[in-house]
Design an enzyme around this catalytic site. Structure first.
Site, PDB file in Angstrom:
ATOM      1  N   HIS B 122      14.109 -23.389  20.601  1.00  0.00           N
ATOM      2  CA  HIS B 122      13.629 -22.206  19.893  1.00  0.00           C
ATOM      3  C   HIS B 122      12.616 -21.549  20.841  1.00  0.00           C
ATOM      4  O   HIS B 122      11.939 -22.263  21.587  1.00  0.00           O
ATOM      5  CB  HIS B 122      12.930 -22.716  18.620  1.00  0.00           C
ATOM      6  CG  HIS B 122      12.437 -21.666  17.705  1.00  0.00           C
ATOM      7  ND1 HIS B 122      11.169 -21.150  17.782  1.00  0.00           N
ATOM      8  CD2 HIS B 122      13.034 -21.044  16.677  1.00  0.00           C
ATOM      9  CE1 HIS B 122      11.014 -20.247  16.826  1.00  0.00           C
ATOM     10  NE2 HIS B 122      12.125 -20.158  16.139  1.00  0.00           N
ATOM     11  N   ASP B 203       9.225 -30.762  19.308  1.00  0.00           N
ATOM     12  CA  ASP B 203       9.217 -29.706  18.294  1.00  0.00           C
ATOM     13  C   ASP B 203       9.985 -30.262  17.101  1.00  0.00           C
ATOM     14  O   ASP B 203      11.210 -30.379  17.127  1.00  0.00           O
ATOM     15  CB  ASP B 203       9.907 -28.455  18.870  1.00  0.00           C
ATOM     16  CG  ASP B 203      10.157 -27.381  17.813  1.00  0.00           C
ATOM     17  OD1 ASP B 203       9.849 -27.622  16.627  1.00  0.00           O
ATOM     18  OD2 ASP B 203      10.678 -26.311  18.176  1.00  0.00           O
ATOM     19  N   GLN B 206      12.311 -28.646  12.650  1.00  0.00           N
ATOM     20  CA  GLN B 206      13.548 -28.803  11.876  1.00  0.00           C
ATOM     21  C   GLN B 206      13.841 -30.260  11.543  1.00  0.00           C
ATOM     22  O   GLN B 206      14.907 -30.567  11.012  1.00  0.00           O
ATOM     23  CB  GLN B 206      14.740 -28.219  12.654  1.00  0.00           C
ATOM     24  CG  GLN B 206      14.590 -26.768  13.051  1.00  0.00           C
ATOM     25  CD  GLN B 206      14.380 -25.846  11.868  1.00  0.00           C
ATOM     26  OE1 GLN B 206      14.641 -26.205  10.714  1.00  0.00           O
ATOM     27  NE2 GLN B 206      13.880 -24.651  12.129  1.00  0.00           N
ATOM     28  N   LYS B 229       8.371 -24.653   6.264  1.00  0.00           N
ATOM     29  CA  LYS B 229       9.770 -25.082   6.347  1.00  0.00           C
ATOM     30  C   LYS B 229       9.993 -26.381   5.571  1.00  0.00           C
ATOM     31  O   LYS B 229      11.094 -26.907   5.540  1.00  0.00           O
ATOM     32  CB  LYS B 229      10.172 -25.285   7.813  1.00  0.00           C
ATOM     33  CG  LYS B 229      10.162 -23.981   8.633  1.00  0.00           C
ATOM     34  CD  LYS B 229      10.696 -24.255  10.017  1.00  0.00           C
ATOM     35  CE  LYS B 229      10.326 -23.192  11.021  1.00  0.00           C
ATOM     36  NZ  LYS B 229      11.131 -21.975  10.943  1.00  0.00           N
ATOM     37  N   CYS B 369      15.934 -16.678  17.251  1.00  0.00           N
ATOM     38  CA  CYS B 369      14.867 -16.983  18.221  1.00  0.00           C
ATOM     39  C   CYS B 369      15.318 -18.034  19.224  1.00  0.00           C
ATOM     40  O   CYS B 369      14.550 -18.923  19.601  1.00  0.00           O
ATOM     41  CB  CYS B 369      13.582 -17.428  17.520  1.00  0.00           C
ATOM     42  SG  CYS B 369      12.972 -16.230  16.356  1.00  0.00           S
TER      43      CYS B 369
END
Lengths: 125, 412
Positions: B122, B203, B206, B229, B369
């Site tokens: 991302h 990261d 998600q 999220k 993104c």
């Protein structure tokens, strides 16, 4: 709200003035980074009347959604033979009435990309 | 499968109708919906003790401080952090990446350094490293993907790319486009074997919302995620970091409670997490995130994963039946999170998303993104659906129906 009227889809599937010009007077391409739509345009001027420079030939190419491509197709039809002054005056409302649909702010960018490209193009002359 | 009917009743927004029809929300990768519990927790903060933390000796401020620190503790135990001191509240994943790229990067990266990233990142876990490398004259290298959208991380590949000069590898746990679940533990182990000093930045925007996570088990040094999220509010996120690099890092921003002593000539700074939380933080946001963690723990992260696996498997099968539809990423549901990007030939993703919106199907179209990934895949854009605890198989059926309707309109 149905954006995908037959007229829009017709221009999308069979774009008018799609292609390139041999020895254009100006050429410009721009991308809408939000969606990856890309429109390029080329023009050739009719210069026999120096007081009123008008658009002789115009072609576009690119890829993108039905709205951006149909808008480019219709716009190229609309501006052929028009003077540069008339083109400079074209704005959002002209594009919307040309397309005959209502658009959300995000989709407005798609519809206006061809006009942005054309107006940038004539500043390069 | 989860009792989605019961879960759905916890989300006020799912009662909302647009044009007389209910919402079908398939964009949780961008931001999840929020349950009443989270909204009430924040409402309670503002209604009962909406004041600043740390600074007041009075009861209200103490209560606010306790609630804020309790949220930190909840987050710490949710991700398996050994101490809440390793949990830093930030605005979102992006800020967490920027914090490390700026504070750690400025102190540790030089012309000789190498940073590794992947083509599936991302922008948020790519731009800060790209700019850091640029500013410092360092080298940035990228791990590529294979045909299936999986990272090429076999030992031979890592051996070729990770060197003694590599200071950090930044990679996503779950791709927000391909859905690929990267084997972080294996990658961490392999990287540290080649270069024990190389830090691993994950990261987890998600993954923390969708998979059971244990930071110690992953073997990474930093991990970042966002509250919004994972059923929490917007404006709150987390940077988790191992004590050692956090201790060695200079502060990121200055002011507020991040100090120990301030003199006109010099200042000594507080320890983590205070060192990295300059100014009044998002107190209500942290409390809301704490409530979201409680909600997810009650559902059980194993159950969340199982539910999404079933939905993803079903969606892959149904999408696979549609003519001229291409799905990106791993073919097997168990190798991916609950996110599926696809394209239908002859229909631009924006047009497809627009037609689906007529039936209140909310999904994303564009580049999500992740422009370098789209370039790598050779596409200008894609459509993306993503699932969470409130999604059902019937919603996937409606998606399939919607795609077929769009194909009819476009005559493809």
């Amino acid at each position: 709200m149905n954006l995908y009227k037959d007229r829009i889809l017709d221009h999308y599937r069979k774009p008018r003035n799609f292609g390139r010009i041999v020895k254009p007077d100006a050429s410009y391409e721009q991308e809408n980074s939000f969606c990856g739509d890309r429109i390029g345009m080329e023009i050739k001027l009719l210069t026999h009347n120096p007081k009123l420079i008008t658009l002789g030939e115009i072609k576009f190419w690119g890829e993108g959604c039905a709205i951006s491509q149909a808008s480019a197709s219709m716009l190229t039809e609309k501006v052929k033979g028009k003077s540069l002054g008339e083109i400079k005056k074209l704005g959002k409302e002209d594009i919307l009435s040309m397309l005959g649909i209502e658009l959300s702010p995000a989709r407005l960018k798609c519809a206006l990309l061809p006009l942005e490209v054309l107006q940038k193009l004539i500043t390069l002359l | 499968m989860l009792d989605t009917q019961k879960i759905r009743s916890d989300f006020p927004i799912l009662k909302r109708k647009i044009n007389g029809k209910l919402l079908i929300y398939l964009d949780s990768t961008a931001s999840s919906l929020k349950p009443q519990l989270v909204l009430s927790a924040m409402d309670e903060y503002y209604t009962k003790f909406g004041v600043n933390i740390f600074r007041g000796l009075y009861k209200l401020s103490q209560e606010a401080t306790e609630a804020y620190e309790e949220a930190r503790q909840k987050v710490a135990s949710f991700i398996g952090s050994q101490t809440p001191k390793e949990v830093i509240f930030v605005r979102n994943t992006t800020e967490a990446v920027n914090l490390v790229a700026t504070a750690w990067g400025m102190a540790n990266i030089d012309k000789q350094s190498e940073i590794i990233c992947t083509v599936m990142e991302h922008h948020s876990n790519f731009l800060p490293w790209q700019q850091l490398a640029k500013n410092k004259g360092a080298r940035i290298k990228y791990l590529d993907i294979d045909q299936d959208g999986k990272l090429k991380t076999q030992n031979s590949k890592l051996n070729g790319i990770v060197t003694r000069k590599t200071k950090l590898i930044a990679l996503t746990h779950v791709s927000n486009v391909l859905g690929t679940i990267n084997p972080i533990r294996e990658i961490s182990q392999a990287v540290k074997k080649i270069n024990p000093d190389c830090l691993v930045f994950v990261d987890a925007a998600q993954s923390v919302p969708h998979l059971p996570i244990d930071v110690c088990d992953l073997g990474c040094d930093f991990l970042a995620f966002s509250g919004h999220k994972m059923l929490g509010p917007v404006g709150i996120g987390v940077l988790w970091g191992k004590k050692k690099p956090l201790d060695e890092m200079p502060p990121y921003q200055y002011g507020g409670e991040m100090i120990k002593d301030v003199f006109l000539e010099q200042t000594t700074f507080a320890e983590s997490p205070a060192k990295f939380e300059a100014g009044t933080p998002n107190i209500a946001g942290a409390i809301g995130l704490g409530a979201a963690v409680s909600y997810l723990q009650k559902v059980g992260m194993e159950n969340v994963r199982k539910h999404e696996l079933l939905l993803t498997d079903y969606a892959l099968k149904q999408l696979g039946k549609i003519a001229n539809l291409t799905v990106y990423g791993p073919k097997k549901a168990e190798e991916r999170g609950g996110v599926i990007a696809f394209n239908v030939s002859g229909i631009h993703p924006h047009d497809l998303a627009q037609i689906l919106d007529e039936d209140n199907l909310c999904l994303r179209s564009g580049q999500h993104c992740a422009m370098p990934l789209h370039q790598r895949l050779g596409i200008s854009a894609s459509c993306r659906v993503s699932f969470y605890v409130y999604n059902t198989g019937e919603e996937i059926d409606k998606l399939i129906k919607g795609i077929k309707k769009a194909q009819k309109i476009f005559k493809v």
